[in-house]
Design an enzyme around this catalytic site. Structure first.
Site, PDB file in Angstrom:
ATOM      1  N   GLU A  34      57.540  29.121  46.696  1.00  0.00           N
ATOM      2  CA  GLU A  34      57.691  28.187  47.816  1.00  0.00           C
ATOM      3  C   GLU A  34      56.546  27.185  47.822  1.00  0.00           C
ATOM      4  OE1 GLU A  34      60.343  27.031  49.649  1.00  0.00           O
ATOM      5  OE2 GLU A  34      60.633  29.111  50.235  1.00  0.00           O
ATOM      6  N   THR A  36      55.879  25.144  45.638  1.00  0.00           N
ATOM      7  CA  THR A  36      55.368  24.938  44.278  1.00  0.00           C
ATOM      8  C   THR A  36      56.067  23.772  43.594  1.00  0.00           C
ATOM      9  OG1 THR A  36      56.921  26.655  43.612  1.00  0.00           O
ATOM     10  CG2 THR A  36      54.632  27.312  43.811  1.00  0.00           C
ATOM     11  N   ASP A  37      57.222  23.358  44.109  1.00  0.00           N
ATOM     12  CA  ASP A  37      58.017  22.361  43.366  1.00  0.00           C
ATOM     13  C   ASP A  37      57.342  20.998  43.311  1.00  0.00           C
ATOM     14  OD1 ASP A  37      58.606  21.968  46.100  1.00  0.00           O
ATOM     15  OD2 ASP A  37      60.722  21.484  45.719  1.00  0.00           O
ATOM     16  N   GLY A 121      68.262  23.359  59.953  1.00  0.00           N
ATOM     17  CA  GLY A 121      66.922  23.816  60.330  1.00  0.00           C
ATOM     18  C   GLY A 121      66.608  25.236  59.915  1.00  0.00           C
ATOM     19  N   GLY A 123      66.136  26.189  56.765  1.00  0.00           N
ATOM     20  CA  GLY A 123      65.427  26.216  55.489  1.00  0.00           C
ATOM     21  C   GLY A 123      66.349  26.431  54.309  1.00  0.00           C
ATOM     22  N   SER A 127      70.243  19.111  54.027  1.00  0.00           N
ATOM     23  CA  SER A 127      70.110  17.691  53.666  1.00  0.00           C
ATOM     24  C   SER A 127      70.353  17.478  52.177  1.00  0.00           C
ATOM     25  CB  SER A 127      68.721  17.158  54.057  1.00  0.00           C
ATOM     26  OG  SER A 127      67.699  17.931  53.472  1.00  0.00           O
ATOM     27  N   ASP A 171      65.509  21.697  45.789  1.00  0.00           N
ATOM     28  CA  ASP A 171      66.695  21.825  46.647  1.00  0.00           C
ATOM     29  C   ASP A 171      67.909  21.165  46.007  1.00  0.00           C
ATOM     30  OD1 ASP A 171      64.891  22.970  48.339  1.00  0.00           O
ATOM     31  OD2 ASP A 171      64.837  21.314  49.765  1.00  0.00           O
ATOM     32  N   TYR A 221      54.822  18.881  55.993  1.00  0.00           N
ATOM     33  CA  TYR A 221      55.205  18.958  54.572  1.00  0.00           C
ATOM     34  C   TYR A 221      54.439  17.893  53.787  1.00  0.00           C
ATOM     35  CZ  TYR A 221      58.694  19.861  50.855  1.00  0.00           C
ATOM     36  OH  TYR A 221      59.330  20.222  49.698  1.00  0.00           O
TER      37      TYR A 221
END
Length: 385
Positions: A34, A36-37, A121, A123, A127, A171, A221
């Site tokens: 998480e 890390t992208d 929302g 996670g 989107s 994502d 973020y």
């Protein structure tokens, strides 16, 4: 109650009186890896059985007519006069149009109805699912011949540049490249990937949705992203070969960042540890050691809560509840943070009783309910009709 596929199809036919192309693009879970992208590290996501849906048809002019079936809302804009919408939802469609036009792709206007059952929302990247559905649909509609990789990159760039969220590519990549029964071990720098089997006999992926949706997520973020970049620039002074945190070792972090602010040190320490943890977790999977894999999920949560500071009391409480359950092998908060879901691995034989106890504990402690989603790993973006 109609499902999202039926809803977009029926709404489209009522509104536009024609047969549309229907595309679905799934949300995703991320087992480990998480934040890390965008640091060009590794992630381990999978596409799931919750998706965004779009019914779409060509127009002969430049007009774009968008209907959000779930919200009973509609906007009209055009290829030469679109702008950022205060309503929010249209931006995840328009950002794709913006990218295609910037790339000189030949498209005209379109009619579209969107819906979805990816929880907002939570996670699970509702989107990204919508962005990828739109890009895939427009590619089919106007014969743009976009590859899966093109679609993932266009969708990420659209979210970065038009929506304004500096997300990594995980994502969108998971949504497009998803494969039933497999997680995707993705190198976010080279975009090389491999499918790792995740058909675990007697174990379910369960998401405990805190029902908390903190508005902090998007702004924080971007703050985390810039803190990581700042850490890299300090490390580079001694180790110029380090271009991203992905290139740094824990020894470099200790050596170069011990005099930096606590925030910079902690953020970078977490990311470097998480990359190492993911690679070890993949080895656990390949060895069939799901208990060791689950333990690493707990370690990730501790890092996200204490070092990266993107958790919240509700998520921490849910994870503390899961640790009391022998039938839960691992759990952690998932996604950008400050709310959303805890992802867990639960023995199927004890599923109902475990869910009941965690829900009751959450209600008794916080006086609020939670949603629970049992996820199946599914294929990525595809045409339905």
């Amino acid at each position: 109650m109609k499902n999202s596929h039926e809803l977009v199809l029926e709404t489209f036919k009522e509104k536009f009186n024609e047969q549309p192309l229907v595309v679905c693009s799934p949300g995703r879970v991320n087992l480990i890896g998480e934040h890390t992208d965008y640091n060009m590290g590794f992630v381990l996501p999978a596409a799931v059985n919750k998706a965004a849906y779009i019914a779409i048809s060509k127009r002969d002019d430049d007009k774009i007519v968008l209907v959000a079936a779930d919200m009973d809302d509609e906007i009209e804009t055009s290829l030469n006069n679109y702008s950022f919408s205060e309503k929010g939802w249209p931006n995840y469609v328009i950002c794709i149009v913006d990218q295609l036009l910037k790339a000189n792709k030949q498209i005209k206007g379109f009619n579209a109805v969107i819906s979805g059952d990816v929880p907002l929302g939570a996670g699970m990247s509702s989107s990204a699912a919508l962005e990828c559905a739109v890009a895939f649909a427009l590619s089919e509609l106007y014969n743009l011949q976009l590859s899966k990789m093109d679609i993932a990159k266009i969708a990420q760039k659209g979210e970065n540049e038009f929506v304004g969220v500096k997300c990594g590519i995980m994502d969108q990549f998971a949504s497009v490249f998803g494969k039933k029964g497999h997680v995707i071990k993705l190198d976010c720098r080279s975009l090389e990937f491999e499918y790792v089997s995740f058909e675990l006999e007697g174990i379910k992926i369960v998401l405990f949705d805190s029902m908390v949706k903190h508005s902090l997520a998007s702004s924080e973020y971007n703050v985390r992203s810039s803190q990581c970049q700042e850490g890299v620039s300090i490390i580079q002074q001694k180790y110029p070969e380090v271009k991203f945190l992905r290139d740094a070792s824990i020894e470099m972090v200790e050596e170069c960042l011990h005099d930096a602010s606590a925030d910079i040190y902690n953020r970078c320490k977490y990311v470097v540890e998480e990359n190492n943890r993911l690679l070890a977790a993949c080895a656990d999977l390949e060895a069939g050691n799901i208990e060791a894999f689950g333990q690493k999920m707990y370690e990730t949560h501790t890092g996200l809560s204490e070092l990266y500071e993107v958790s919240c009391p509700e998520l921490d409480f849910i994870v503390s509840c899961t640790k009391k359950e022998e039938a839960i092998l691992g759990a952690r908060m998932m996604g950008g943070g400050f709310g959303g879901c805890v992802i867990s691995l639960v023995k199927e034989a004890h599923l109902d009783e475990v869910i009941k106890r965690v829900k009751e504990a959450y209600f008794n402690k916080l006086n609020k309910g939670m949603n629970v989603y049992i996820s199946q790993i599914e294929d990525g973006t595809r045409i339905l009709a």
